[in-house]
Design a protein around this motif. Structure first.
Motif, short mmCIF file in Angstrom:
data_model
loop_
_atom_site.label_atom_id
_atom_site.label_comp_id
_atom_site.label_asym_id
_atom_site.label_seq_id
_atom_site.Cartn_x
_atom_site.Cartn_y
_atom_site.Cartn_z
N GLY A 44 0.80 -1.22 0.00
CA GLY A 44 0.00 0.00 0.00
C GLY A 44 0.83 1.27 0.00
N LEU A 45 2.11 1.16 -0.37
CA LEU A 45 2.99 2.33 -0.37
C LEU A 45 2.96 3.07 -1.70
CD1 LEU A 45 6.10 0.74 1.41
CD2 LEU A 45 4.18 1.96 2.43
N VAL A 46 2.61 2.33 -2.77
CA VAL A 46 2.62 2.90 -4.12
C VAL A 46 1.32 2.51 -4.82
CG1 VAL A 46 3.76 2.79 -6.39
CG2 VAL A 46 5.13 2.86 -4.31
N LYS A 47 0.82 3.43 -5.62
CA LYS A 47 -0.36 3.20 -6.44
C LYS A 47 0.09 3.36 -7.90
CE LYS A 47 -3.62 6.38 -6.95
NZ LYS A 47 -4.68 7.33 -6.64
N ILE A 48 -0.48 2.56 -8.78
CA ILE A 48 -0.12 2.64 -10.20
C ILE A 48 -1.28 3.26 -10.98
CG2 ILE A 48 0.46 1.31 -12.27
CD1 ILE A 48 1.68 -0.81 -10.43
N GLU A 49 -0.93 4.24 -11.81
CA GLU A 49 -1.90 4.87 -12.70
C GLU A 49 -1.44 4.62 -14.13
OE1 GLU A 49 -2.26 9.41 -13.65
OE2 GLU A 49 -3.35 9.00 -11.78
N HIS A 50 -2.29 4.01 -14.96
CA HIS A 50 -1.94 3.72 -16.36
C HIS A 50 -2.20 4.96 -17.21
CE1 HIS A 50 -1.37 -0.64 -15.92
NE2 HIS A 50 -2.27 -0.52 -14.95
N LEU A 51 -1.15 5.47 -17.83
CA LEU A 51 -1.28 6.64 -18.70
C LEU A 51 -1.54 6.21 -20.14
CD1 LEU A 51 1.52 8.90 -17.24
CD2 LEU A 51 -0.92 8.93 -16.74
N ASN A 52 -0.87 5.15 -20.56
CA ASN A 52 -1.11 4.52 -21.86
C ASN A 52 -0.61 3.08 -21.75
OD1 ASN A 52 1.74 4.44 -22.48
ND2 ASN A 52 1.60 6.60 -23.09
N THR A 53 -0.53 2.37 -22.84
CA THR A 53 -0.16 0.95 -22.78
C THR A 53 1.26 0.71 -22.29
OG1 THR A 53 0.44 1.02 -25.12
CG2 THR A 53 -1.79 0.25 -24.58
N ARG A 54 2.15 1.68 -22.47
CA ARG A 54 3.55 1.47 -22.08
C ARG A 54 3.99 2.29 -20.88
NH1 ARG A 54 8.05 1.66 -26.22
NH2 ARG A 54 9.00 1.11 -24.27
N THR A 55 3.29 3.37 -20.61
CA THR A 55 3.75 4.29 -19.58
C THR A 55 2.80 4.29 -18.39
OG1 THR A 55 4.72 5.67 -21.30
CG2 THR A 55 4.53 6.64 -19.12
N LEU A 56 3.40 4.21 -17.23
CA LEU A 56 2.66 4.23 -15.99
C LEU A 56 3.13 5.41 -15.15
CD1 LEU A 56 3.13 0.46 -15.05
CD2 LEU A 56 1.16 1.47 -16.20
N ARG A 57 2.30 5.79 -14.24
CA ARG A 57 2.73 6.76 -13.24
C ARG A 57 2.63 6.04 -11.91
NH1 ARG A 57 0.24 12.50 -13.22
NH2 ARG A 57 1.33 12.33 -15.18
N TYR A 58 3.75 6.03 -11.22
CA TYR A 58 3.78 5.43 -9.89
C TYR A 58 3.60 6.57 -8.90
CZ TYR A 58 5.77 1.62 -12.56
OH TYR A 58 5.98 0.63 -13.49
N ILE A 59 2.63 6.42 -8.03
CA ILE A 59 2.29 7.49 -7.10
C ILE A 59 2.47 7.00 -5.68
CG2 ILE A 59 0.44 9.03 -6.34
CD1 ILE A 59 -0.82 8.53 -9.17
N LEU A 60 3.18 7.79 -4.89
CA LEU A 60 3.31 7.46 -3.47
C LEU A 60 1.97 7.70 -2.79
CD1 LEU A 60 6.68 8.97 -2.18
CD2 LEU A 60 6.12 6.60 -2.64
N THR A 61 1.51 6.72 -2.05
CA THR A 61 0.30 6.88 -1.27
C THR A 61 0.67 7.61 0.03
OG1 THR A 61 0.64 4.80 -0.09
CG2 THR A 61 -0.60 4.69 -2.18
N PRO A 62 -0.31 8.07 0.77
CA PRO A 62 0.02 8.66 2.07
C PRO A 62 0.82 7.69 2.95
CG PRO A 62 -2.23 9.22 1.48
CD PRO A 62 -1.73 8.24 0.45
N LYS A 63 0.48 6.42 2.88
CA LYS A 63 1.25 5.42 3.63
C LYS A 63 2.68 5.34 3.09
CE LYS A 63 1.02 0.56 5.02
NZ LYS A 63 0.28 -0.70 4.90
N GLY A 64 2.84 5.47 1.77
CA GLY A 64 4.17 5.46 1.16
C GLY A 64 4.99 6.67 1.58
N MET A 65 4.34 7.83 1.65
CA MET A 65 5.04 9.04 2.10
C MET A 65 5.48 8.90 3.56
SD MET A 65 2.90 12.13 0.41
CE MET A 65 2.03 11.82 -1.10
#
Length: 179
Positions: A44-65
């Motif tokens: 639960g430290l990182v969340k993944i957001e799909h921007l397109n088929t090849r590129t993702l955005r990895y986002i720190l969750t509050p727990k990750g921060m």
């Protein structure tokens, strides 16, 4: 710094990236990045957001921060303990040897600044020795009790050939426990 910390540091930038880009920025293999990302998502430290088929955005969750802050604080505490250990070894060496002259020999780096700050805080005088002075040091200080303090093992042979009492401050830090 752990592998998780390196990944969390890069992810904190919140930039879109591939796992390959993440591997390049952390110096880790693509396979390790893949496993680490899965582990960080499961924790639960990182969340993944799909921007397109090849590129993702990895986002720190509050727990990750919070985890990143906890790791940074732990590293800070270890660093402070190490600095205190260097200072403790310095003070113990001075008390044990009771030198008339304290000589510092080594690179102009953080360790040297720690030593100088502590010596100045104790109001103890010292002299900085340069490489070219090492050949004549024993002759120059033959009538005095001298303590040569150095911190780079590269200079060990040179210092041992100087013919005066010397201590590698870093080598002795491992033997001290500072709470």
């Amino acid at each position: 710094m752990t592998a998780e910390e390196r990944v969390l540091n890069v992810i904190q930038g919140n930039q879109p990236m591939t796992q390959r880009m993440l591997a390049n920025q952390t110096g880790m293999s693509l396979g390790n990045i893949n496993l680490l990302i899965k582990r960080l998502v499961e924790k639960g430290l990182v969340k993944i957001e799909h921007l397109n088929t090849r590129t993702l955005r990895y986002i720190l969750t509050p727990k990750g921060m919070a985890e990143k802050a906890r790791l940074a604080y732990a590293f800070f505490r270890i660093s402070c303990r190490y600095i205190l250990s260097i200072e403790t070894v310095l003070v113990q060496s001075i008390l044990r040897e009771q030198p008339d002259v304290i000589l510092l020999f080594g690179e102009d780096d953080e360790v040297k600044r720690i030593l100088i700050n502590r010596l100045q805080g104790m109001q103890v005088s010292y002299k900085e020795i340069k490489l070219k002075q090492m050949d004549t040091i024993a002759d120059e200080y033959q009538q005095q009790r001298v303590l040569l303090i150095y911190w780079d093992h590269v200079f060990m042979t040179l210092v041992s050939n100087a013919g005066i009492p010397a201590i590698n401050i870093i080598e002795n830090v491992d033997h001290i426990n500072v709470m």
